[in-house]
Write a protein that holds these residues in place. Structure first.
Motif, short mmCIF file in Angstrom:
data_model
loop_
_atom_site.label_atom_id
_atom_site.label_comp_id
_atom_site.label_asym_id
_atom_site.label_seq_id
_atom_site.Cartn_x
_atom_site.Cartn_y
_atom_site.Cartn_z
N VAL A 214 14.92 2.15 5.44
CA VAL A 214 15.46 2.77 4.23
C VAL A 214 14.53 3.88 3.73
CG1 VAL A 214 14.33 1.21 2.59
CG2 VAL A 214 16.50 2.26 1.99
N ALA A 215 15.12 4.92 3.20
CA ALA A 215 14.35 6.04 2.64
C ALA A 215 15.05 6.55 1.39
CB ALA A 215 14.23 7.16 3.66
N TRP A 216 14.27 6.95 0.40
CA TRP A 216 14.84 7.51 -0.83
C TRP A 216 14.01 8.74 -1.19
CZ3 TRP A 216 16.31 4.15 -5.69
CH2 TRP A 216 17.10 4.91 -6.55
N PRO A 217 14.35 9.90 -0.64
CA PRO A 217 13.58 11.12 -0.91
C PRO A 217 13.48 11.40 -2.41
CG PRO A 217 15.14 11.47 0.87
CD PRO A 217 15.48 10.14 0.26
N GLY A 218 12.28 11.78 -2.83
CA GLY A 218 12.10 12.16 -4.22
C GLY A 218 11.88 11.01 -5.17
N GLN B 118 11.72 -1.38 -7.03
CA GLN B 118 12.40 -1.33 -5.75
C GLN B 118 12.55 -2.73 -5.14
OE1 GLN B 118 13.94 1.15 -5.04
NE2 GLN B 118 12.88 3.03 -5.53
N LEU B 119 11.64 -3.62 -5.45
CA LEU B 119 11.79 -5.01 -5.01
C LEU B 119 12.97 -5.67 -5.72
CD1 LEU B 119 8.07 -6.23 -4.85
CD2 LEU B 119 9.50 -5.31 -3.01
N CYS B 120 13.15 -5.33 -6.97
CA CYS B 120 14.32 -5.85 -7.70
C CYS B 120 15.61 -5.33 -7.09
CB CYS B 120 14.22 -5.47 -9.17
SG CYS B 120 12.86 -6.25 -10.07
N ASN B 121 15.62 -4.03 -6.76
CA ASN B 121 16.80 -3.47 -6.10
C ASN B 121 17.05 -4.16 -4.76
OD1 ASN B 121 17.17 -1.62 -8.17
ND2 ASN B 121 16.00 -0.02 -7.16
N ALA B 122 15.97 -4.47 -4.04
CA ALA B 122 16.09 -5.14 -2.76
C ALA B 122 16.70 -6.54 -2.93
CB ALA B 122 14.73 -5.24 -2.08
N ALA B 123 16.28 -7.24 -3.98
CA ALA B 123 16.82 -8.57 -4.24
C ALA B 123 18.32 -8.51 -4.53
CB ALA B 123 16.09 -9.22 -5.41
N VAL B 124 18.75 -7.45 -5.21
CA VAL B 124 20.18 -7.27 -5.46
C VAL B 124 20.93 -7.07 -4.14
CG1 VAL B 124 21.90 -5.74 -6.51
CG2 VAL B 124 19.83 -6.33 -7.78
N ASP C 97 0.87 -1.16 0.00
CA ASP C 97 0.00 0.00 0.00
C ASP C 97 0.91 1.22 0.00
OD1 ASP C 97 0.91 0.38 2.64
OD2 ASP C 97 -0.85 -0.60 3.49
N LEU C 98 0.36 2.40 0.25
CA LEU C 98 1.18 3.61 0.17
C LEU C 98 2.21 3.73 1.28
CD1 LEU C 98 -1.34 6.33 -1.04
CD2 LEU C 98 0.46 5.19 -2.34
N THR C 99 2.15 2.87 2.30
CA THR C 99 3.16 2.92 3.36
C THR C 99 4.38 2.07 3.02
OG1 THR C 99 2.23 1.05 4.59
CG2 THR C 99 1.35 3.24 5.08
N GLY C 100 4.26 1.16 2.05
CA GLY C 100 5.39 0.32 1.69
C GLY C 100 4.96 -1.05 1.20
N GLN C 101 5.94 -1.98 1.13
CA GLN C 101 5.70 -3.31 0.59
C GLN C 101 6.25 -4.38 1.54
OE1 GLN C 101 6.20 -3.29 -3.96
NE2 GLN C 101 7.83 -1.91 -3.33
N ILE C 102 5.53 -5.48 1.65
CA ILE C 102 6.00 -6.64 2.39
C ILE C 102 6.28 -7.74 1.36
CG2 ILE C 102 5.42 -8.41 4.10
CD1 ILE C 102 3.67 -6.34 5.49
N PHE C 103 7.48 -8.28 1.36
CA PHE C 103 7.86 -9.25 0.34
C PHE C 103 8.78 -10.31 0.92
CE2 PHE C 103 11.50 -6.57 0.54
CZ PHE C 103 12.58 -7.31 0.08
N SER C 104 8.93 -11.40 0.19
CA SER C 104 9.84 -12.47 0.56
C SER C 104 10.78 -12.75 -0.61
CB SER C 104 9.07 -13.74 0.91
OG SER C 104 8.21 -13.53 2.03
N TYR C 105 12.01 -13.15 -0.27
CA TYR C 105 12.98 -13.50 -1.30
C TYR C 105 13.96 -14.51 -0.70
CZ TYR C 105 16.58 -13.13 -4.90
OH TYR C 105 17.48 -13.42 -5.90
N GLY C 106 13.94 -15.73 -1.21
CA GLY C 106 14.81 -16.77 -0.69
C GLY C 106 14.52 -17.06 0.77
N PRO D 6 9.87 0.33 2.90
CA PRO D 6 9.04 1.54 2.76
C PRO D 6 8.97 2.09 1.34
CG PRO D 6 10.54 1.72 4.63
CD PRO D 6 10.98 0.53 3.83
N LEU D 7 9.87 1.66 0.46
CA LEU D 7 9.88 2.15 -0.92
C LEU D 7 8.81 1.44 -1.74
CD1 LEU D 7 13.73 2.27 -1.54
CD2 LEU D 7 12.24 4.03 -0.55
N LEU D 8 8.25 2.15 -2.72
CA LEU D 8 7.16 1.62 -3.52
C LEU D 8 7.61 1.28 -4.94
CD1 LEU D 8 4.34 4.10 -2.42
CD2 LEU D 8 4.88 1.86 -1.48
N GLY D 9 6.92 0.34 -5.56
CA GLY D 9 7.19 0.00 -6.94
C GLY D 9 7.91 -1.33 -7.10
N GLU D 10 7.59 -2.03 -8.18
CA GLU D 10 8.20 -3.34 -8.43
C GLU D 10 9.71 -3.22 -8.60
OE1 GLU D 10 7.89 -6.96 -11.74
OE2 GLU D 10 6.41 -5.33 -11.73
#
Length: 244
Positions: A107-111, A74-80, A51-60, A68-72
């Protein structure tokens, strides 16, 4: 190949999945320099909730991480990042899962699709090229389906702003145009003329503070404001929002 110059002999690398031709170059350089490398597997990212507060995900082995970052993307960046952590742990480091969870949660990414207010949603995104705007359009479709979208935007005259606007125009109901505080800025009036020619209702504002107020009024309680374009405007827009 130039980008691969950062790969040092005998080192380790996590490589962002890319086009086959690019991956081939990276693999060849790694093998030539005896670099241990890994490509994250994006198809194994499991989005649990968002939702607009962030994403809950699993990887491995990492289950239900909060980001807290939004968008698919950002999940790819998280996996990296998680792949890099695993690679470090395999080579003598001791980064505990609690530290990983805490780090991701803070984590925060202003803008970057930054939620400034929730009612109405007021989003600031520093996207200013076609690739960034395509991602922004995907996020609008994902988080604000069937919602009235007001754009607050300004661009630089020496950028290909016509190409930049192409991916996002279909999602915009109305546009408030501003002149970024930069000598190379395209005047708000000229941008409004261009957008009117593209079939959009576009209004030029002389001052960023006035433009911010107008965009909120136009959005009303049921709409959302998306600020994008020149990075030069972000500080002034945030200042205007803080004064509210």
């Amino acid at each position: 190949e130039t980008k691969a110059g950062i790969l040092k002999k005998g080192g380790r690398a996590v490589l962002y999945p890319n086009e086959p031709s690019v991956e081939t170059v990276l693999k060849d350089v790694c093998e030539e320099r005896n670099v241990t490398y890994v490509f994250p597997e994006f198809d194994k990212i499991a989005l649990e909730k968002h939702d607009l507060t962030g994403q809950i995900f699993s990887y491995g082995k990492y289950q239900k991480l909060f980001l807290p970052l939004l968008g698919e993307h950002q999940l790819c960046n998280a996996a990296v990042a998680l792949s890099a952590i695993d690679l470090l742990n395999q080579n003598g480091w001791n980064i505990e899962e609690t530290a990983v969870r805490d780090g991701f949660a803070q984590v925060a990414w202003p803008g970057r699709f930054e939620v400034v207010t929730m009612s109405p949603p007021f989003i600031i995104d520093g996207g200013h090229n076609p690739q960034c705007i395509e991602t922004l359009a995907e996020n609008i479709e994902k988080y604000f389906p069937n919602r009235k979208i007001i754009a607050l935007t300004g661009v630089l005259a020496d950028k290909d702003y016509e190409e930049m606007f192409d991916p996002i125009l279909p999602y915009l109901s109305e546009v408030v145009c501003i002149t970024p505080p930069c000598p190379r800025a395209l005047p708000a009036e000229e941008l409004a003329v261009y957008l009117n020619g593209q079939g959009k209702v576009a209004i030029a504002c002389e001052k960023i503070g006035e433009a911010t107020e107008l965009s909120l009024r136009m959005a009303g309680k049921d709409g959302a404001v998306i600020c994008f374009g020149s990075l030069y405007s972000i500080a002034d827009i945030k200042e205007a929002m803080e004064r509210k």
